[in-house]
Write a protein that holds these residues in place. Structure first.
Motif, short mmCIF file in Angstrom:
data_model
loop_
_atom_site.label_atom_id
_atom_site.label_comp_id
_atom_site.label_asym_id
_atom_site.label_seq_id
_atom_site.Cartn_x
_atom_site.Cartn_y
_atom_site.Cartn_z
N GLU B 246 94.12 28.16 -7.16
CA GLU B 246 92.71 28.12 -7.56
C GLU B 246 92.59 27.41 -8.91
O GLU B 246 93.33 27.71 -9.85
CB GLU B 246 92.17 29.55 -7.68
CG GLU B 246 92.08 30.25 -6.33
CD GLU B 246 91.50 31.66 -6.45
OE1 GLU B 246 90.27 31.81 -6.37
OE2 GLU B 246 92.29 32.60 -6.67
N PHE B 247 91.65 26.47 -8.98
CA PHE B 247 91.46 25.67 -10.17
C PHE B 247 90.05 25.84 -10.73
O PHE B 247 89.09 26.07 -9.98
CB PHE B 247 91.57 24.16 -9.84
CG PHE B 247 92.89 23.71 -9.32
CD1 PHE B 247 93.17 23.75 -7.95
CD2 PHE B 247 93.85 23.18 -10.18
CE1 PHE B 247 94.39 23.30 -7.46
CE2 PHE B 247 95.07 22.71 -9.68
CZ PHE B 247 95.34 22.77 -8.33
N PHE B 248 89.94 25.66 -12.04
CA PHE B 248 88.64 25.42 -12.66
C PHE B 248 88.51 23.90 -12.85
O PHE B 248 89.45 23.25 -13.29
CB PHE B 248 88.55 26.08 -14.04
CG PHE B 248 88.59 27.58 -14.00
CD1 PHE B 248 89.58 28.28 -14.69
CD2 PHE B 248 87.64 28.30 -13.29
CE1 PHE B 248 89.61 29.66 -14.69
CE2 PHE B 248 87.67 29.69 -13.27
CZ PHE B 248 88.66 30.38 -13.98
N VAL B 249 87.34 23.36 -12.56
CA VAL B 249 87.04 21.96 -12.87
C VAL B 249 86.20 21.97 -14.13
O VAL B 249 85.10 22.54 -14.17
CB VAL B 249 86.29 21.26 -11.72
CG1 VAL B 249 86.02 19.80 -12.08
CG2 VAL B 249 87.08 21.36 -10.42
N VAL B 250 86.75 21.39 -15.19
CA VAL B 250 86.12 21.45 -16.51
C VAL B 250 85.55 20.08 -16.86
O VAL B 250 86.27 19.08 -16.80
CB VAL B 250 87.16 21.87 -17.57
CG1 VAL B 250 86.50 21.99 -18.94
CG2 VAL B 250 87.83 23.18 -17.18
N PRO B 251 84.26 20.02 -17.19
CA PRO B 251 83.70 18.71 -17.52
C PRO B 251 84.38 18.13 -18.74
O PRO B 251 84.84 18.85 -19.62
CB PRO B 251 82.22 19.01 -17.79
CG PRO B 251 82.10 20.47 -17.92
CD PRO B 251 83.29 21.11 -17.33
N GLY B 252 84.51 16.84 -18.77
CA GLY B 252 85.13 16.17 -19.91
C GLY B 252 84.33 14.94 -20.26
O GLY B 252 83.48 14.51 -19.49
N GLU B 253 84.63 14.39 -21.42
CA GLU B 253 83.86 13.24 -21.90
C GLU B 253 83.96 12.08 -20.92
O GLU B 253 82.96 11.48 -20.53
CB GLU B 253 84.39 12.82 -23.27
CG GLU B 253 83.32 12.25 -24.19
CD GLU B 253 83.93 11.96 -25.55
OE1 GLU B 253 83.86 12.84 -26.43
OE2 GLU B 253 84.49 10.84 -25.71
N GLU B 254 85.20 11.75 -20.53
CA GLU B 254 85.35 10.62 -19.62
C GLU B 254 85.39 11.07 -18.16
O GLU B 254 84.84 10.43 -17.28
CB GLU B 254 86.62 9.84 -19.95
CG GLU B 254 86.50 9.08 -21.25
CD GLU B 254 87.70 8.16 -21.47
OE1 GLU B 254 87.91 7.75 -22.62
OE2 GLU B 254 88.41 7.85 -20.48
N ARG B 255 86.11 12.15 -17.93
CA ARG B 255 86.23 12.64 -16.54
C ARG B 255 86.55 14.12 -16.58
O ARG B 255 86.99 14.64 -17.61
CB ARG B 255 87.33 11.88 -15.80
CG ARG B 255 88.73 12.13 -16.33
CD ARG B 255 89.76 11.31 -15.55
NE ARG B 255 89.62 9.89 -15.80
CZ ARG B 255 90.16 9.24 -16.83
NH1 ARG B 255 90.91 9.90 -17.71
NH2 ARG B 255 89.97 7.95 -16.97
N PRO B 256 86.30 14.81 -15.48
CA PRO B 256 86.61 16.25 -15.46
C PRO B 256 88.12 16.48 -15.53
O PRO B 256 88.89 15.59 -15.15
CB PRO B 256 86.05 16.73 -14.12
CG PRO B 256 85.25 15.61 -13.57
CD PRO B 256 85.74 14.37 -14.19
#
Lengths: 351, 351
Positions: B246-256
């Motif tokens: 199970e993963f969290f997808v974390v928003p990022g400046e360039e990409r998640p």
């Protein structure tokens, strides 16, 4: 609790489909090594004429179905008096007797091979004169996978074939000059819903089904006609459950025509492909009908070829099976020649 | 004969997949009403520390697997000394203890939420200072579906949360500001083959999985990265079987970016969709790995949404289920609140 008469691979696969719907199953079969005994803890090992065992079985279940068409009529009657039997005894009676089957189909204007009832050698000689040769002489009861039939090619074949086939009466069927064989697996529930799976094109080897290919290589009109004939049959029988209809496709001047070869009041070998590529396979569809549920969607998600694993062909799994192939083995201990040990479904084209 | 520790719905579905491959199964579980007891005639109803029962179980089977990660270490050890246990005891040890899991993942440079081990209230206060708030305080063992954890929003929450959670030690995890949760179900066999199913996008309600949607709405690069991380994990564990990540997808400046939330050394709720649209579902894939077979093709044939049927939601089947939906019920008698009673797979787009 669903009672299933018969414990072969069809009963095993029905029990597995019932389990997916959260239902329990109880298998009744005389054979202590029944494949279906391995997928449920509830079983009765007894003869089909053991009334005490049948009564206890009926008590233990809510509804009864079967996986083979040769359930003795007395057994069906005994059970149907106690619990709902689906499909009903009528479908069994018609399917168990080739003459009854042909009479029924002909009465609904469904094309069947020309035929004559044969009680004596004189009958046979007259029938040969009427239908011509080659023709196929068959027992009317208990034949399957090529047993209980003889092809007559010359008038000299008649006497020995007549002597060899028991029990009487027999039936002589005109040879059908088919270009291919197809089948339709159709379901009907008590509410009158009818759904059929796509037609399969079937190839037999030594009278046993070898492959079923979907889609069948036939014109859309032919496929629609086959589905329509299958529907007529289940409606005429007031049928509840899944029924298999085998057809001959006969070339014609303008277009091919269909002749019904046989019907089987159960899930069908030529429908095993549904397990790989349909949201609702034939086993679940049968259980849904037996339970009084709405039927499921029979649409398929890919093109597929089913191949039976007969005898030691079962040993090709898993080593000789590629990634596009789904294997289903029946858990039988002995890979005897001619024995259906499992099947594989090979995706030929993803849609 | 495959032995399965645990008789819940995952064990039931594993047993059904094993049956499709012609294998027999024997379920070991203390609960006499285990769902898995209804799909095989072989069972042992005994406690996991009953050594006589475990020894007889090991004698009766050829290989052993499990359907839940909290198999006591002593049980795993006892059995693994007698018959092959797959996945092995190592995978169990790591998955049963959140600290061990995080330490293992971090050692492979797999991104996890920042964390601190907590033995005392002083530890907790220091950890809060280091990781910030909000943060999640969890037991290290036996937590699932939201049990054994507390969200800390202010420093005043610390003391009561520390007191409420047993057993110690605990772990404090930094809150991960995820935009979505995804999971990958991956398989590895003893030959080192690794295959993963497509990533699913998961929505939880009250800490219980509600829906899994495939394909996940993420960039291809993110999906590939998740599959790669899942592969690193199973290779590092020398794992045999199916594992859920199970993963969290974390928003990022360039990409998640991805953070691993948890791993589960078993078939996974977020993988049930595979049953409807894959030639080889996660249950069969796990059995293939356990048997030492080549892995099957994990490719899917359609887009799908799985929805759990929790508590009395199970009563929507069959009446409120449409034709595009495949239902799977677990055969549990009591539809208690919060109880996983079944799931449905709804085809959203045929390919």
């Amino acid at each position: 609790m669903i009672g299933i008469l018969g414990g072969g691979q069809l009963g095993r696969m029905l029990a597995m489909a019932a389990a997916r719907l959260g239902m329990r199953t109880h298998i009744f079969c005389p054979d202590p090594d029944s494949p279906a005994f391995e997928v449920t803890p509830h079983k009765t090992v007894a003869a089909y004429d053991d009334e005490a065992a049948l009564a206890a079985f009926a008590d233990a279940v809510d509804v009864i179905t079967y996986e083979f068409e040769n359930v003795p009529a007395a057994t069906a009657e005994f059970l149907a008096a106690r619990k709902p039997l689906r499909p009903g005894a009528n479908a069994l009676a018609i399917s168990q007797d080739r003459l009854a089957e042909k009479t029924f189909l002909a009465s609904k204007n469904i094309p069947v091979a020309s035929y004559r009832a044969i009680e004596s050698l004189t009958d046979l000689e007259a029938a040969i004169a009427a239908l011509g040769l080659p023709a196929v002489l068959k027992t009317t009861r208990l034949g399957y996978d090529g047993k209980g039939q003889r092809v007559l090619r010359t008038p000299q074949d008649a006497a020995s074939a007549f002597a060899a086939l028991e029990p009487k009466p027999l039936v002589l069927e005109a040879f059908v000059p088919f270009e291919k064989e197809i089948s339709v697996v159709v379901a009907r529930n008590a509410g009158g819903e009818v759904k059929s799976f796509d037609a399969a094109e079937n190839v037999h080897t030594n009278h046993i089904l070898h492959t079923s290919t979907v889609p069948a290589d036939i014109a859309p009109g032919v496929e629609k006609h086959a589905a329509m004939l299958a529907k007529v049959i289940v409606v005429a029988l007031d049928y509840v459950g899944v029924l298999g209809v085998e057809f001959f496709v006969v070339p014609g001047e303008e277009r091919p025509s269909l002749t019904v070869n046989e019907i089987a009041p159960r899930v069908h070998n030529s429908g095993h492909w549904t397990e790989a590529v349909c949201l609702t396979d034939q086993f679940e569809q049968h259980i849904r009908a037996v339970l009084g549920w709405p039927l499921g969607d029979p649409a398929r998600m890919a093109d597929v070829v089913m191949e039976n694993l007969i005898g030691d062909a079962v040993n090709t799994v898993p080593g000789e099976i590629d990634g596009n192939t789904q294997a289903h083995l029946y858990g039988k201990a002995e890979a005897r020649p001619g024995r259906k040990m499992g099947h594989v479904n090979r995706i030929t084209r993803r849609r």
